[in-house]
Design an enzyme around this catalytic site. Structure first.
Site, PDB file in Angstrom:
ATOM      1  N   TYR A 119      39.137 -67.263  88.051  1.00 47.91           N
ATOM      2  CA  TYR A 119      37.339 -67.754  87.365  1.00 47.91           C
ATOM      3  C   TYR A 119      37.449 -69.425  87.593  1.00 47.91           C
ATOM      4  CZ  TYR A 119      34.294 -69.412  84.163  1.00 47.91           C
ATOM      5  OH  TYR A 119      33.374 -70.271  83.427  1.00 47.91           O
ATOM      6  N   LYS A 134      34.507 -71.743  90.119  1.00 48.75           N
ATOM      7  CA  LYS A 134      33.983 -72.820  89.822  1.00 48.75           C
ATOM      8  C   LYS A 134      34.244 -74.088  90.519  1.00 48.75           C
ATOM      9  CE  LYS A 134      31.534 -70.673  86.282  1.00 48.75           C
ATOM     10  NZ  LYS A 134      30.053 -70.629  86.726  1.00 48.75           N
ATOM     11  N   SER A 183      32.318 -75.809  84.682  1.00 45.35           N
ATOM     12  CA  SER A 183      33.270 -75.552  83.578  1.00 45.35           C
ATOM     13  C   SER A 183      34.238 -76.494  83.453  1.00 45.35           C
ATOM     14  CB  SER A 183      33.962 -74.100  83.491  1.00 45.35           C
ATOM     15  OG  SER A 183      34.829 -73.980  82.628  1.00 45.35           O
TER      16      SER A 183
HETATM   17  P1  NAD Z   1      27.264 -64.383  80.176  1.00 46.64           P
HETATM   18  O1  NAD Z   1      28.073 -63.349  80.862  1.00 46.64           O
HETATM   19  O2  NAD Z   1      26.744 -64.055  78.812  1.00 46.64           O
HETATM   20  O3  NAD Z   1      25.876 -64.719  81.192  1.00 46.64           O
HETATM   21  C1  NAD Z   1      25.830 -64.544  82.710  1.00 46.64           C
HETATM   22  C2  NAD Z   1      24.694 -63.752  82.964  1.00 46.64           C
HETATM   23  O4  NAD Z   1      24.742 -63.592  84.246  1.00 46.64           O
HETATM   24  C3  NAD Z   1      24.821 -62.080  82.352  1.00 46.64           C
HETATM   25  O5  NAD Z   1      23.522 -61.929  81.880  1.00 46.64           O
HETATM   26  C4  NAD Z   1      25.204 -61.220  83.642  1.00 46.64           C
HETATM   27  O6  NAD Z   1      24.730 -60.109  83.285  1.00 46.64           O
HETATM   28  C5  NAD Z   1      24.594 -61.920  84.754  1.00 46.64           C
HETATM   29  N1  NAD Z   1      25.305 -61.849  86.062  1.00 46.64           N
HETATM   30  C6  NAD Z   1      26.637 -61.920  86.366  1.00 46.64           C
HETATM   31  N2  NAD Z   1      26.920 -61.573  87.628  1.00 46.64           N
HETATM   32  C7  NAD Z   1      25.627 -61.465  88.290  1.00 46.64           C
HETATM   33  C8  NAD Z   1      25.138 -61.162  89.457  1.00 46.64           C
HETATM   34  N3  NAD Z   1      25.680 -60.916  90.569  1.00 46.64           N
HETATM   35  N4  NAD Z   1      23.788 -61.384  89.644  1.00 46.64           N
HETATM   36  C9  NAD Z   1      22.707 -61.352  88.585  1.00 46.64           C
HETATM   37  N5  NAD Z   1      23.098 -61.581  87.280  1.00 46.64           N
HETATM   38  C10 NAD Z   1      24.490 -61.791  87.149  1.00 46.64           C
HETATM   39  O7  NAD Z   1      27.795 -65.734  80.242  1.00 46.64           O
HETATM   40  P2  NAD Z   1      27.700 -67.182  79.932  1.00 46.64           P
HETATM   41  O8  NAD Z   1      28.519 -67.493  78.493  1.00 46.64           O
HETATM   42  O9  NAD Z   1      25.916 -67.192  79.388  1.00 46.64           O
HETATM   43  O10 NAD Z   1      27.869 -68.009  80.779  1.00 46.64           O
HETATM   44  C11 NAD Z   1      26.774 -68.428  81.704  1.00 46.64           C
HETATM   45  C12 NAD Z   1      27.497 -69.408  82.794  1.00 46.64           C
HETATM   46  O11 NAD Z   1      28.181 -70.591  82.339  1.00 46.64           O
HETATM   47  C13 NAD Z   1      28.389 -68.526  83.500  1.00 46.64           C
HETATM   48  O12 NAD Z   1      28.442 -68.855  85.061  1.00 46.64           O
HETATM   49  C14 NAD Z   1      29.827 -69.162  83.138  1.00 46.64           C
HETATM   50  O13 NAD Z   1      30.991 -69.314  83.881  1.00 46.64           O
HETATM   51  C15 NAD Z   1      29.358 -70.293  82.872  1.00 46.64           C
HETATM   52  N6  NAD Z   1      30.375 -70.903  81.766  1.00 46.64           N
HETATM   53  C16 NAD Z   1      30.306 -70.286  80.406  1.00 46.64           C
HETATM   54  C17 NAD Z   1      31.145 -70.849  79.211  1.00 46.64           C
HETATM   55  C18 NAD Z   1      31.423 -70.004  78.300  1.00 46.64           C
HETATM   56  O14 NAD Z   1      32.303 -70.286  77.440  1.00 46.64           O
HETATM   57  N7  NAD Z   1      30.290 -68.849  77.634  1.00 46.64           N
HETATM   58  C19 NAD Z   1      32.044 -72.078  79.861  1.00 46.64           C
HETATM   59  C20 NAD Z   1      32.020 -72.716  80.843  1.00 46.64           C
HETATM   60  C21 NAD Z   1      31.037 -72.182  82.159  1.00 46.64           C
HETATM   61  C1  UD1 Z   2      38.540 -70.703  77.811  1.00 41.62           C
HETATM   62  C2  UD1 Z   2      38.615 -70.433  79.020  1.00 41.62           C
HETATM   63  C3  UD1 Z   2      37.709 -71.464  79.674  1.00 41.62           C
HETATM   64  C4  UD1 Z   2      36.458 -71.334  79.227  1.00 41.62           C
HETATM   65  C5  UD1 Z   2      36.288 -71.721  77.662  1.00 41.62           C
HETATM   66  C6  UD1 Z   2      35.312 -71.839  76.931  1.00 41.62           C
HETATM   67  C7  UD1 Z   2      40.861 -69.918  79.190  1.00 41.62           C
HETATM   68  C8  UD1 Z   2      42.257 -70.281  79.885  1.00 41.62           C
HETATM   69  N1  UD1 Z   2      40.164 -70.909  79.456  1.00 41.62           N
HETATM   70  O1  UD1 Z   2      38.979 -71.866  76.979  1.00 41.62           O
HETATM   71  O2  UD1 Z   2      37.697 -71.141  80.987  1.00 41.62           O
HETATM   72  O3  UD1 Z   2      35.375 -72.266  79.919  1.00 41.62           O
HETATM   73  O4  UD1 Z   2      37.238 -70.696  77.026  1.00 41.62           O
HETATM   74  O5  UD1 Z   2      34.628 -70.381  76.764  1.00 41.62           O
HETATM   75  O6  UD1 Z   2      40.809 -68.770  78.791  1.00 41.62           O
HETATM   76  N2  UD1 Z   2      42.588 -69.309  70.011  1.00 41.62           N
HETATM   77  C9  UD1 Z   2      43.373 -68.619  68.970  1.00 41.62           C
HETATM   78  N3  UD1 Z   2      43.126 -67.428  68.663  1.00 41.62           N
HETATM   79  C10 UD1 Z   2      42.305 -66.564  69.429  1.00 41.62           C
HETATM   80  C11 UD1 Z   2      41.379 -67.064  70.525  1.00 41.62           C
HETATM   81  C12 UD1 Z   2      41.616 -68.559  70.502  1.00 41.62           C
HETATM   82  O7  UD1 Z   2      44.059 -69.503  68.214  1.00 41.62           O
HETATM   83  O8  UD1 Z   2      42.083 -65.324  69.067  1.00 41.62           O
HETATM   84  C13 UD1 Z   2      42.765 -70.752  70.194  1.00 41.62           C
HETATM   85  C14 UD1 Z   2      43.284 -71.147  71.484  1.00 41.62           C
HETATM   86  O9  UD1 Z   2      44.496 -70.968  71.661  1.00 41.62           O
HETATM   87  C15 UD1 Z   2      42.424 -72.482  71.927  1.00 41.62           C
HETATM   88  C16 UD1 Z   2      41.291 -72.535  70.978  1.00 41.62           C
HETATM   89  O10 UD1 Z   2      41.279 -71.431  70.267  1.00 41.62           O
HETATM   90  O11 UD1 Z   2      43.210 -73.498  71.449  1.00 41.62           O
HETATM   91  C17 UD1 Z   2      39.968 -72.191  72.000  1.00 41.62           C
HETATM   92  O12 UD1 Z   2      40.365 -70.962  72.697  1.00 41.62           O
HETATM   93  P1  UD1 Z   2      39.296 -70.195  73.536  1.00 41.62           P
HETATM   94  O13 UD1 Z   2      37.968 -69.919  72.876  1.00 41.62           O
HETATM   95  O14 UD1 Z   2      39.683 -69.101  74.405  1.00 41.62           O
HETATM   96  O15 UD1 Z   2      38.628 -71.217  74.606  1.00 41.62           O
HETATM   97  P2  UD1 Z   2      39.736 -72.315  75.649  1.00 41.62           P
HETATM   98  O16 UD1 Z   2      41.191 -71.873  75.647  1.00 41.62           O
HETATM   99  O17 UD1 Z   2      39.409 -73.716  75.540  1.00 41.62           O
END
Ligand code: NAD
Ligand code: UD1
Length: 353
Positions: free
Chosen positions: A161, A165, A133
């Protein structure tokens, strides 16, 4: 050689494949000709997502329910299938929750990855694509190195969290140094949003969404009264926070390219950590405006005080992913909002029927 030929009788293991990014990646893996097995404990997802993926790809999805920390269960999966590579999504991802339950996050994400790596090693499986991330770039980095490049300083993240990572990235580096033929591609995602164009799979957060896009979508659909915009006095083009939003299907495709790269002769550990973003920064108000335009709905909002821990701007320099993987984002914010809206309006309760 097409991937389908290269991997005859071999599978990609997709941990966390029932989740938001995982489910979209399954669709793209399938259209690229890969066979895969999903391994997920469903702690933050539902099997309904896999049923819907199966409809999109017109094929059964192989699913094994289990936890990545359960060594025996993972060993069984590696014995049952010939696993060529792993795409490792499984993990807990809520920043706020990680502050309250740090041990659970370290156990699930870090320990879970250790178990996975040891089972991969046992079974001679040597390729992994890991979901990292942009959160590994700390607050100071994002202030001083915008757009963020892969060699911008990392570490000193603000929450458990983010640290999971960071630690996993470092563990993977130590591992490939010790296992000379082990290959890792680490993808640092920026802000994934949007949904599959069919409107049948998408992001289904539990409870009140923390992230901007699902909150906007739930406000537009009438589930939330208004959106709180966290801060209107940032040093950005309209005073609200700027982020690099990336369509989840573009992100999914980056995994397909990463799998091709990891199996190619061009693979190079020096270029194996990549930013996956669009390279464009968009403000909260721009996202609201784009959403209103495509949904034809008003998104009511109030500007409130800044959210603790937030930064003004965070966006990627995504040129390395283009150079190394031949990948770049193709979908603009209107498409991101249109697809989010289609998913949200067709499924106001997410996967719950
Ligand atoms: P998500 O929660 O929708 O998907 C994660 C999946 O992993 C879920 O289906 C959950 O059931 C499964 N899981 C969690 N722990 C587990 C375990 N111990 N054993 C087996 N399965 C398990 O999340 P996502 O948004 O699809 O994210 C996927 C990956 O990407 C994660 O590692 C997350 O940290 C990373 N990531 C997500 C974002 C985002 O904003 N969505 C941003 C940066 C990184
Ligand atoms: C968050 C997570 C980051 C994750 C990323 C993508 C934190 C500190 N970081 O970042 O780990 O990888 O999401 O999913 O939480 N905002 C509003 N109102 C809301 C929600 C958000 O104004 O109700 C604004 C925030 O201030 C920011 C932007 O929208 O400026 C995006 O927010 P968000 O979707 O939570 O993502 P990040 O803060 O970038």
């Amino acid at each position: 050689m097409k991937p389908a030929e290269a991997l005859k009788n071999a599978y990609i293991l997709v941990t966390g494949g029932a989740g938001y990014i995982g489910s979209h990646t399954l669709v793209e893996l399938s259209s690229a000709g890969y066979d895969f097995v999903v391994y997920d404990n469903l702690c933050n997802s539902s099997q309904e997502a896999l049923k819907r993926v199966s409809k999109i790809i017109n094929k059964d999805v192989k699913f094994e329910q289990g936890d990545i920390r359960d060594k025996k269960a993972l060993q069984n999966v590696f014995e049952k299938y010939n696993i060529d590579s792993v795409v490792h999504f499984a993990g807990l991802k809520a920043v706020g929750e990680s502050v309250i339950k740090p041990l659970e996050y370290y156990d699930n994400n870090v320990n879970g990855t250790l178990v996975l790596l040891s089972v991969m090693k046992e079974h001679n499986c040597k390729k992994i694509v890991f979901s990292s991330s942009a959160t590994v770039y700390n607050e100071v980095t994002t202030k001083n190195y915008i757009p963020l490049k892969e060699d911008s300083p990392t570490g000193a993240t603000t929450n458990p969290y983010g640290r999971t990572k960071q630690f996993i990235e470092e563990i993977l580096q130590d591992f490939y140094i010790s296992e000379l033929d082990f290959k890792v591609v680490t993808l640092r995602y920026f802000n994934p949003v949007g949904a599959h164009e069919s409107g049948t799979i998408g992001e289904d957060p539990n409870g009140v969404p923390n992230n901007l896009m699902p909150f906007i979508a739930q406000t537009a659909v009438g589930k939330r009264e208004y959106l709180s915009v966290f801060g209107g006095d940032y040093d950005t083009y309209d005073g609200t926070g700027v982020r690099d939003y990336i369509h989840v299907v573009d992100l999914a495709n980056a995994h397909v390219k990463a799998l091709k790269y990891i199996s190619s002769a061009n693979f190079n550990i020096k270029n194996a950590t990549l930013n996956i973003g669009t390279g464009q920064g968009n403000s909260v108000l721009s996202m609201i405006k784009a959403f209103e335009k495509v949904s034809n709905k008003k998104v009511l909002y109030k500007i409130v005080k800044r959210r603790e821990g937030d930064i003004a701007k965070c966006f990627a320099d995504a040129s390395l992913a283009k150079e190394v993987l031949g990948w770049q984002a193709t979908k603009n914010i209107e498409t991101m909002c249109k697809d989010s809206w289609k998913w949200q309006s067709n499924n106001p309760k997410g996967y719950e029927t």
